[in-house]
Design a protein around this motif. Structure first.
Motif, PDB file in Angstrom:
ATOM      1  N   ARG A  50      71.732  66.704  56.111  1.00  0.00           N
ATOM      2  CA  ARG A  50      72.681  66.124  57.069  1.00  0.00           C
ATOM      3  C   ARG A  50      74.060  66.772  56.959  1.00  0.00           C
ATOM      4  NH1 ARG A  50      70.024  61.311  55.586  1.00  0.00           N
ATOM      5  NH2 ARG A  50      71.783  60.608  54.333  1.00  0.00           N
ATOM      6  N   ASN A 109      72.837  71.074  57.656  1.00  0.00           N
ATOM      7  CA  ASN A 109      71.879  71.414  58.704  1.00  0.00           C
ATOM      8  C   ASN A 109      70.968  72.588  58.311  1.00  0.00           C
ATOM      9  OD1 ASN A 109      70.923  70.385  61.150  1.00  0.00           O
ATOM     10  ND2 ASN A 109      71.832  72.076  62.291  1.00  0.00           N
ATOM     11  N   CYS A 114      67.552  61.718  59.712  1.00  0.00           N
ATOM     12  CA  CYS A 114      67.897  63.145  59.865  1.00  0.00           C
ATOM     13  C   CYS A 114      67.474  63.689  61.226  1.00  0.00           C
ATOM     14  CB  CYS A 114      67.230  63.973  58.768  1.00  0.00           C
ATOM     15  SG  CYS A 114      67.990  63.777  57.150  1.00  0.00           S
TER      16      CYS A 114
END
Length: 90
Positions: free
Chosen positions: A30, A33, A73
């Motif tokens: 998170r 990425n 996520c």
């Protein structure tokens, strides 16, 4: 007796380390990425699911928490909420 006890302690720590690595992997994904962290979290979630087949009491709530993190996520927030609720209730 000591050897068996030591083995049990080592196994317990390994399962805790594995679970924490899964949580941290989803968190790092998170933040960065970077897909490899999501993949690591998913692999660990699968490990928890497998382990829960032998001991639901020890591993199923951990599986559901990792599942919730994966949903979060992937921006599946309703699914995440459901999995968080199941993990807490278990």
């Amino acid at each position: 007796i000591g050897c068996k006890y030591d083995s049990w302690i080592a196994l317990n720590y390994k399962t805790i380390e594995t679970f924490i690595l899964g949580l941290v992997s989803f968190w790092i994904f998170r933040q960065t990425n970077r897909i490899q962290w999501l993949e690591t979290g998913v692999r660990i979630k699968q490990i928890m699911e497998k382990w829960s087949e032998t001991s639901r009491w020890n591993f199923l709530q951990k599986f559901y928490l990792l599942e919730a993190e994966e949903h979060f996520c992937n921006e599946r927030y309703e699914s995440a909420k459901l999995s968080y609720d199941v993990a807490i209730a278990f």
